[in-house]
Every structure is written in C-alpha cells, then in structure tokens.
Design a protein around this motif. Sequence first.
Motif, PDB file in Angstrom:
ATOM      1  N   PHE A   8       0.833  -1.206   0.000  1.00 42.96           N
ATOM      2  CA  PHE A   8       0.000   0.000   0.000  1.00 42.96           C
ATOM      3  C   PHE A   8       0.872   1.262   0.000  1.00 42.96           C
ATOM      4  CE2 PHE A   8      -2.327   3.435   2.045  1.00 42.96           C
ATOM      5  CZ  PHE A   8      -3.468   3.482   1.252  1.00 42.96           C
ATOM      6  N   ASN A   9       1.900   1.262   0.847  1.00 42.31           N
ATOM      7  CA  ASN A   9       2.773   2.449   0.924  1.00 42.31           C
ATOM      8  C   ASN A   9       3.456   2.736  -0.404  1.00 42.31           C
ATOM      9  OD1 ASN A   9       2.192   2.820   3.630  1.00 42.31           O
ATOM     10  ND2 ASN A   9       4.005   1.723   4.362  1.00 42.31           N
ATOM     11  N   VAL A  10       4.064   1.689  -0.966  1.00 46.28           N
ATOM     12  CA  VAL A  10       4.797   1.889  -2.217  1.00 46.28           C
ATOM     13  C   VAL A  10       3.834   2.274  -3.338  1.00 46.28           C
ATOM     14  CG1 VAL A  10       6.206   0.723  -3.948  1.00 46.28           C
ATOM     15  CG2 VAL A  10       6.672   0.366  -1.521  1.00 46.28           C
ATOM     16  N   GLY A  11       2.698   1.602  -3.385  1.00 43.86           N
ATOM     17  CA  GLY A  11       1.688   1.924  -4.396  1.00 43.86           C
ATOM     18  C   GLY A  11       1.172   3.346  -4.245  1.00 43.86           C
ATOM     19  N   SER A  12       0.983   3.786  -3.018  1.00 46.49           N
ATOM     20  CA  SER A  12       0.499   5.149  -2.780  1.00 46.49           C
ATOM     21  C   SER A  12       1.480   6.177  -3.303  1.00 46.49           C
ATOM     22  CB  SER A  12       0.299   5.394  -1.275  1.00 46.49           C
ATOM     23  OG  SER A  12      -0.729   4.590  -0.787  1.00 46.49           O
ATOM     24  N   MET A  13       2.756   5.920  -3.035  1.00 49.30           N
ATOM     25  CA  MET A  13       3.770   6.874  -3.485  1.00 49.30           C
ATOM     26  C   MET A  13       3.807   6.992  -5.004  1.00 49.30           C
ATOM     27  SD  MET A  13       7.169   6.517  -1.135  1.00 49.30           S
ATOM     28  CE  MET A  13       6.768   5.208   0.015  1.00 49.30           C
ATOM     29  N   PHE A  14       3.633   5.840  -5.688  1.00 49.65           N
ATOM     30  CA  PHE A  14       3.806   5.853  -7.140  1.00 49.65           C
ATOM     31  C   PHE A  14       2.499   6.055  -7.913  1.00 49.65           C
ATOM     32  CE2 PHE A  14       7.722   3.610  -5.830  1.00 49.65           C
ATOM     33  CZ  PHE A  14       8.622   4.497  -6.389  1.00 49.65           C
ATOM     34  N   ARG A  15       1.387   5.629  -7.331  1.00 50.52           N
ATOM     35  CA  ARG A  15       0.130   5.669  -8.099  1.00 50.52           C
ATOM     36  C   ARG A  15      -1.004   6.363  -7.342  1.00 50.52           C
ATOM     37  NH1 ARG A  15       2.276   0.524  -9.011  1.00 50.52           N
ATOM     38  NH2 ARG A  15       1.200  -0.264  -7.175  1.00 50.52           N
ATOM     39  N   GLY A  16      -0.721   6.822  -6.127  1.00 51.94           N
ATOM     40  CA  GLY A  16      -1.781   7.432  -5.311  1.00 51.94           C
ATOM     41  C   GLY A  16      -2.508   6.375  -4.498  1.00 51.94           C
ATOM     42  N   PRO A  17      -3.055   6.760  -3.320  1.00 51.40           N
ATOM     43  CA  PRO A  17      -3.650   5.772  -2.417  1.00 51.40           C
ATOM     44  C   PRO A  17      -4.866   5.051  -3.015  1.00 51.40           C
ATOM     45  CG  PRO A  17      -3.886   8.029  -1.544  1.00 51.40           C
ATOM     46  CD  PRO A  17      -3.009   8.107  -2.733  1.00 51.40           C
ATOM     47  N   GLU A  18      -5.573   5.687  -3.935  1.00 53.61           N
ATOM     48  CA  GLU A  18      -6.777   5.010  -4.469  1.00 53.61           C
ATOM     49  C   GLU A  18      -6.409   3.863  -5.415  1.00 53.61           C
ATOM     50  OE1 GLU A  18      -5.449   8.276  -6.935  1.00 53.61           O
ATOM     51  OE2 GLU A  18      -5.887   8.119  -4.795  1.00 53.61           O
ATOM     52  N   ASN A  19      -5.222   3.925  -6.019  1.00 52.74           N
ATOM     53  CA  ASN A  19      -4.765   2.846  -6.912  1.00 52.74           C
ATOM     54  C   ASN A  19      -3.547   2.112  -6.343  1.00 52.74           C
ATOM     55  OD1 ASN A  19      -6.611   3.512  -9.075  1.00 52.74           O
ATOM     56  ND2 ASN A  19      -5.330   5.334  -9.418  1.00 52.74           N
ATOM     57  N   ALA A  20      -3.398   2.158  -5.023  1.00 48.61           N
ATOM     58  CA  ALA A  20      -2.150   1.678  -4.441  1.00 48.61           C
ATOM     59  C   ALA A  20      -1.909   0.193  -4.700  1.00 48.61           C
ATOM     60  CB  ALA A  20      -2.133   1.970  -2.950  1.00 48.61           C
ATOM     61  N   LEU A  21      -2.904  -0.646  -4.421  1.00 50.34           N
ATOM     62  CA  LEU A  21      -2.710  -2.095  -4.606  1.00 50.34           C
ATOM     63  C   LEU A  21      -2.973  -2.471  -6.059  1.00 50.34           C
ATOM     64  CD1 LEU A  21      -4.279  -4.103  -1.658  1.00 50.34           C
ATOM     65  CD2 LEU A  21      -1.923  -3.368  -1.971  1.00 50.34           C
ATOM     66  N   PRO A  22      -2.019  -3.179  -6.703  1.00 47.86           N
ATOM     67  CA  PRO A  22      -2.298  -3.682  -8.049  1.00 47.86           C
ATOM     68  C   PRO A  22      -3.529  -4.612  -8.001  1.00 47.86           C
ATOM     69  CG  PRO A  22       0.022  -4.040  -7.454  1.00 47.86           C
ATOM     70  CD  PRO A  22      -0.688  -3.565  -6.221  1.00 47.86           C
ATOM     71  N   PRO A  23      -4.279  -4.719  -9.107  1.00 50.91           N
ATOM     72  CA  PRO A  23      -5.533  -5.494  -9.104  1.00 50.91           C
ATOM     73  C   PRO A  23      -5.349  -6.962  -8.692  1.00 50.91           C
ATOM     74  CG  PRO A  23      -5.186  -4.398 -11.235  1.00 50.91           C
ATOM     75  CD  PRO A  23      -3.991  -4.093 -10.389  1.00 50.91           C
ATOM     76  N   ASN A  24      -4.142  -7.513  -8.934  1.00 51.53           N
ATOM     77  CA  ASN A  24      -3.919  -8.927  -8.610  1.00 51.53           C
ATOM     78  C   ASN A  24      -3.474  -9.142  -7.166  1.00 51.53           C
ATOM     79  OD1 ASN A  24      -1.399  -7.768  -8.856  1.00 51.53           O
ATOM     80  ND2 ASN A  24      -0.770  -8.980 -10.638  1.00 51.53           N
ATOM     81  N   TRP A  25      -3.169  -8.074  -6.442  1.00 53.39           N
ATOM     82  CA  TRP A  25      -2.458  -8.220  -5.164  1.00 53.39           C
ATOM     83  C   TRP A  25      -3.226  -9.046  -4.131  1.00 53.39           C
ATOM     84  CZ3 TRP A  25      -1.903  -7.813  -0.009  1.00 53.39           C
ATOM     85  CH2 TRP A  25      -0.589  -7.835   0.483  1.00 53.39           C
ATOM     86  N   LEU A  26      -4.525  -8.872  -4.063  1.00 60.03           N
ATOM     87  CA  LEU A  26      -5.312  -9.605  -3.054  1.00 60.03           C
ATOM     88  C   LEU A  26      -5.606 -11.050  -3.474  1.00 60.03           C
ATOM     89  CD1 LEU A  26      -7.767  -6.744  -1.994  1.00 60.03           C
ATOM     90  CD2 LEU A  26      -5.912  -7.704  -0.610  1.00 60.03           C
ATOM     91  N   HIS A  27      -5.164 -11.433  -4.676  1.00 60.81           N
ATOM     92  CA  HIS A  27      -5.378 -12.806  -5.152  1.00 60.81           C
ATOM     93  C   HIS A  27      -4.093 -13.625  -5.214  1.00 60.81           C
ATOM     94  CE1 HIS A  27      -9.527 -11.865  -6.368  1.00 60.81           C
ATOM     95  NE2 HIS A  27      -9.056 -10.721  -6.795  1.00 60.81           N
ATOM     96  N   ILE A  28      -2.985 -12.954  -5.517  1.00 63.03           N
ATOM     97  CA  ILE A  28      -1.711 -13.641  -5.781  1.00 63.03           C
ATOM     98  C   ILE A  28      -0.650 -13.212  -4.767  1.00 63.03           C
ATOM     99  CG2 ILE A  28       0.199 -13.945  -7.421  1.00 63.03           C
ATOM    100  CD1 ILE A  28      -1.545 -13.347  -9.694  1.00 63.03           C
ATOM    101  N   PRO A  29       0.065 -14.129  -4.161  1.00 59.74           N
ATOM    102  CA  PRO A  29       1.293 -13.730  -3.470  1.00 59.74           C
ATOM    103  C   PRO A  29       2.339 -13.378  -4.536  1.00 59.74           C
ATOM    104  CG  PRO A  29       0.817 -16.078  -3.077  1.00 59.74           C
ATOM    105  CD  PRO A  29      -0.171 -15.580  -4.081  1.00 59.74           C
TER     106      PRO A  29
END
Lengths: 417, 417
Positions: free
Chosen positions: A131-152
């Motif tokens: 979430f932190n890294v995603g927030s920095m690069f893509r903003g908090p609303e797009n922080a997690l890539p779409p696959n993140w909650l499905h794939i390690p």
Amino acid sequence: MTLLRSWIETANDPECPFPLNNLPYGVFTHKDSAPRCCTAIGDKVLDLGGMQRAGLLEPLGLTEPALNGLMEQGPEAWDSLRVTLFGFLGEGSDAAAMVLPHLFPMEEVRMHLPFRVSEYTDFYSSRHHAFNVGSMFRGPENALPPNWLHIPIGYNGRASTIVVSGTDIRRPMGQIKPKEADIPFFGSSRRLDIELEMGTVVGQPSQMGKPITVAEADQMIFGYVLLNDWSARDIQAWEYQPLGPFQSKAFATSISPWVVTRAALEPFRCSPPPREVPLLPYLAEPGPMLYDINLSVTLTPSGRKAPTTITRTNFREMYYSAAQQLAHHASSGCAMRVGDLLGSGTISGPEKDSFGSLLELTWGGQEPLKLADGEERTFIEDGDRLSLEGHAQGTGYRIGFGECTGTVLPASGLPDF
Amino acid sequence: MTLLRSWIETANDPECPFPLNNLPYGVFTHKDSAPRCCTAIGDKVLDLGGMQRAGLLEPLGLTEPALNGLMEQGPEAWDSLRVTLFGFLGEGSDAAAMVLPHLFPMEEVRMHLPFRVSEYTDFYSSRHHAFNVGSMFRGPENALPPNWLHIPIGYNGRASTIVVSGTDIRRPMGQIKPKEADIPFFGSSRRLDIELEMGTVVGQPSQMGKPITVAEADQMIFGYVLLNDWSARDIQAWEYQPLGPFQSKAFATSISPWVVTRAALEPFRCSPPPREVPLLPYLAEPGPMLYDINLSVTLTPSGRKAPTTITRTNFREMYYSAAQQLAHHASSGCAMRVGDLLGSGTISGPEKDSFGSLLELTWGGQEPLKLADGEERTFIEDGDRLSLEGHAQGTGYRIGFGECTGTVLPASGLPDF
C-alpha cells in the motif's frame, strides 16, 4: 511452551537468543579449520561436524560446508537430530563430558553463508508495504495492483550475490534517469535502501510439473533467516518497467548466519489477517501459518558508536504466509529445490515507525529520519552500518536469529570502458 | 572460412550440422553408461570423457556429467582443446585408430542437459519483438518502453526447470483472469506459447562488486544454445504487474543439447543495427557482436507427420548483443557464475512470417496460423510438438545447433487442495 533448561548456563538467560528451545543451524570456522555445520547454544557454538566425525551423531551431512546435506535428509531426520541434541544439551544430561570438546566460544568463531542458495525468489506480501509503495507511485486510491489480493506476487531474484551477515556491501552503479533529464546516466546509486525481510529456506524439493498444497509446502520448509534485500531505488525506478526489478536488487542480499528451524518456531504460529477477498482454493491454509517474530533495524553512521533503531515491526504483518508463497511458486509446475530461498518481501506494519524500508520511513526521501548524535538520513550513506534483528518472545525465553548486518562501502570506480 | 575436412566423411557434407568447423559440446550416455562430455562430428558423437580417461586428452573435467568443469578451465583451455580435436579429426590425421573406439553413432546415444545451469536470466532485446508486444498492449505509438533504447532489459528467470531438447512439457496451471471476469480462476493455461530465443552460456565468472566491459563480457562467453522459453500468456497477463513474469515462465524452458562454441561462430559475427539513440559508454561494443544464425520453428500436431514451419528469422535481428547483455548484468556489481544462462529474448524479424512467438504470429490469437494437413493454430494444443532449428551458413558448410524440441502434454490434475 516454556524455557527448556540446558547445563550450559548462558542458554538459560531469558534474553539469550539461543536457548535449548532454539538450536538454529549454521556453518562456522574456528581459526584455520574447514567450514562445517554447527548449532548455537547460549554463548557457545556446538561443532556438529566434529560430533558427527567423532561418531556422536549419525551421518547427516554435518561435516559439509553448507546445510544442504542436512536439509536433503528430510523432516524426520531434522526432528531426530533435534531430539538427539536435546538429549546432549539438556539440564541433567550425562553427555556433557562428550559434548564439551565440541563447544567453541561464539566470539572465537567465524560464521559463513549457512547454505548453498539454489535459487532466490523475492515476494511482495506485506499489505502495508504494498500500500505504501503503491500510494507513493500511483496514489492511495490505486495503491494495490488489481492482482495483489489474489496472488502472493513474487519475482525471481539473483542468488549469486547472497552474502552472510557481516559482509560489506559495495554501493551499486547503474543507469539512473533523473526526472528532469531526457536521458539516463551511468553512475552510483543515490537512493540506496534496505528491505527488512524474512527469508524462507526450502529444505525439500518438489517435482517439475507437479503443484503442491499449502500443507505440503509448509512441510518442505526447513527454517527461516533474517534477510536484507538491499535495493537501489533510483536504478529500480528507471529499469523496472515492464519486466520487474533486475540490477537494482542484483548487487547484494544479506542473510543472518543462523537458520532458525520451523520446529523452534512452532509455538509462535499465528493466524493471518481477515481476507479482504476470498483466496482461491489452492492457497487455502490448513492452520495458522504466520509467525509472531519481533523485528527491528538499526542504523549506525560511520565513526559513531550509537545505533539508532529506525523501525520496529513483526513478521505477523504478512498477508500471505511463506507456505502460501511456496505453494504458489510451485503452482505452475515449477520445480522447487533444496536450498531455494524465498524472501518474504519488505515487512511493514501499519504505523510510520514500523515500515520496513527507508523509502517508506522517509516517504520517498521527503521526510528525513533523525538519528542519535544529530545526523539525518533519507537514504543510506557510505559507511553506514545497517543491522536487522529478530526474535520470537516466549514465556521466559526467546528464539533469536542473531543479527543481519552490512556496512556500505563507496561505489567502485568505473571500469575503463 | 571454408569447410575444414575430416576423415569422418559424413562431416564433410555441406548440409551436415556438425562439420569439423563446429565441434559443439554436450553430455551423453550410451546404453547404461555414466553421462560424460562429448562433441559431435558428422553423424557421430565423440566420447571426450572416454578419451580423457584413456589419456588421449588433458584432464579438463570431461568425465563429468556436465560441461561446467570444462568451462571452469577458461578460454585458453577451450582453444587448446579445439586445436587438439582438429588434430585428431582432421583429414589426414594419423590418430584415427586411437579415436575410432570413442566414436558412437549419434542415433544410439541419449543427450542430456549439457551443463548445470547456475542461474537463468531472460532478456527482451529484439526490437521487432518489443515493438510487436508493446503495440498489442499499449498501441504502436507507445510500443517501446521509455528505457528500451537505453537498457538491454532483462529479468531473472527460473533455472530449476531448464530441460534438454526432447523433454515433454506439461501444460501449466495458474491464476487466469478473463477480461470479462471480476476475479481470477485457477486452471490450465489456454494461451500456451513458445519464445524462439538463443541462450548464451557464461563460461567464466565475474566478481561481486566489480562491473565488466563489453569486451570482457564477450571473452567470458563459452557458447550458445537454442532456447525455447515456453510462456503461458494468460497467466502472464494477470500476474506480471508490477514485478514481472513469474509462474507464466517458470514451468519449463527447453535448450538444445549442443553448446556451439564462440570459437565456431567467429566467422559469423555481424554488426548491430544503427543505434536510434546513443548508448551509454558502458555498453560500447569493441567490434561486431551479433551473429548471423538462421533460425526456424516447426509445429507438428499430435498424430501428424508433416511439420509446418511457422517462422523463419535470424539471430542478427537483435538490438543488443549477448556481450552487452552480460556487461549490463554485471553493471551493478552482480557476480556472474560459470553456468549462468542468458536468454536473448524472443527473436522476431520485421516480417509477419519472421516473428518468434505465436502471440505475434497470430497477433494475440486473432489471426490463426494455417498448418499443413489443414489444421489451424492460435496457441499450442496438447500433443503439439514444437521444434526450433538453427544454423550459421558458411561457404560449403554450416554450423548447426541441432534441434530444440518439446511435445506438450495435458495439464496435470489439480492436487487435492
């Protein structure tokens, strides 16, 4: 579980990282001796290679300069060796006289890379870090890539530069493109970072073409190490699209000299966080697969004595367990091998002082950290000594990993291109 | 360079892949023998391990079941062995009687993986391939990533599933998210593909912390193989952001059994294309570093005899050479090891029938390929046999790589999750 008492008194100190409950494995030399396997007990190293040679232990590959031979023996042999060592080292043992010649003061030995790393894979499995890294690069609303909650999510790393704690780390060079520049230059990294991770040591293989369950994966794990996945953020930012990190991570990864066994960590298993979306069945966990292990990092500038603790977090902050990572790794039919090392991914907690990288702790270099002695840091400077520490806290004892340290040296000069 | 004639007549046939000019190295068994090193000459395999044991060759690690020992000897030893073999096998040699007992008919031997792969890295260095793939996913105006003309982009692959030509390939399973679905499912890949590549075999190491020049990198290369980087496009599309391909590539990579040496390919060096932007000095090439090697792929459906050639291209279609890839790989201080394998990346030419993957040949599965016997293909079906072939064409002789084949088997059942 409470303290298992040993006749080696230093092992009974509640703050000793190496009580009888622990018995981590490593590889050591003493003066000019050949490297061989050992365990730690109190303030001593026990020479398992020497004990095997003396006929006190079964032939389990302990005279080898790496733990791979022991790992190949499999879980029953690991359990049996552990029980044998309890017998030798437990309070009231009648074997003390036989064992004594094989004990060395810890400060007299040199520890080596504990196993031959077959391949190294690094994951990205801490929710807060992603979430932190995603927030920095893509903003908090797009922080997690779409696959993140499905794939390690994981990627293959470089095994040739995995080094044992205490090895100096050369600041890497690489292609860097400043935001304002049109083209990159080749120079030394200015945004050198740590990643606080745990490493999973795979002790049993899986077959090519044959996926495994999470339960099977768990049984293949020999143990865990502390792991610092040194990262050059400026090299990474320019190189990583579209195929992932490469030279920004390839220059060095440090691990602790001690592999703490899965057996020693059994009392510290804990459950994962609630799943935000259901996981696919191949990632289902048969029981608690995370571990409650306290982690911290200190930074000591060159010439200073006082380390500053820059973060404190816990291994239970993972969203995916090591067993899930391993099951996913084999899910395509990828063969896993004895000696494979899986990095957990940077472990960040929810609070600002529990983040696992300087990138997060200084929020991309914008908020410098204050150190003891008045210095400040955004990223690592030459001469800085970074040290990871970790332990599981039991009742009246702890299971320690020792340290995972590295001091950063200036970049090498350019070769004569 | 013209044909070097041998007293083994089949080696003098202008279409024979293995004339005396070639002398590729591999590992073979004959009946129940132990695996050992060999070379190919005409329609024969020459048992180098046997010749070393008989005292006809220096001790160069040739009795080992892998070429790593020979590679460790270094470039002078490689050159010297080549000259010795010219002496044994050249027309008019007086050594024929000594050599004859060590020759085996090629159809009687079994070829094995030629070397222990230390680590596997795959690159993305063909301009046409990068443009094609980028066009499909981002449109032709944004096809090349901004770093592509500056960096030989690469990522770490998985070494444990590198197999020798002839090994069957199990269709992988994995997470797949159809475009119209909200969540992924776990199942067998429906978009299984090839990637036509060359593999570079690193024969000498570099030190951790020490970058190398392109000239040094070139001298570290032992030879080249054909390489098929099997890829599951549907698994790849869902998993690869943000850290790159992982399980979509980890299930299998096939290589040819013969490593064709750098020495044999010297006459076929050629220059790279004009640079669209200047390269940084660390990637400067001291001379022509590409190779003119004809490449093709055939597909044979199960139960059919007629292979269909689905593409023809050439190794000179690379934008970055293997030496540049290797220099970039070590640029951060990443240590390179004997037995490292570098995939060139899919090699596509400019024309539609010269693309190196089904993804490109069928333009994302939209334009099926017509096969002999009337069948059609978008991606690989179970039972299909894919075969890569490659050779450099000299005047009156060719330097062949043999074949790199694999037949695709149905996915394994799901484990009992």
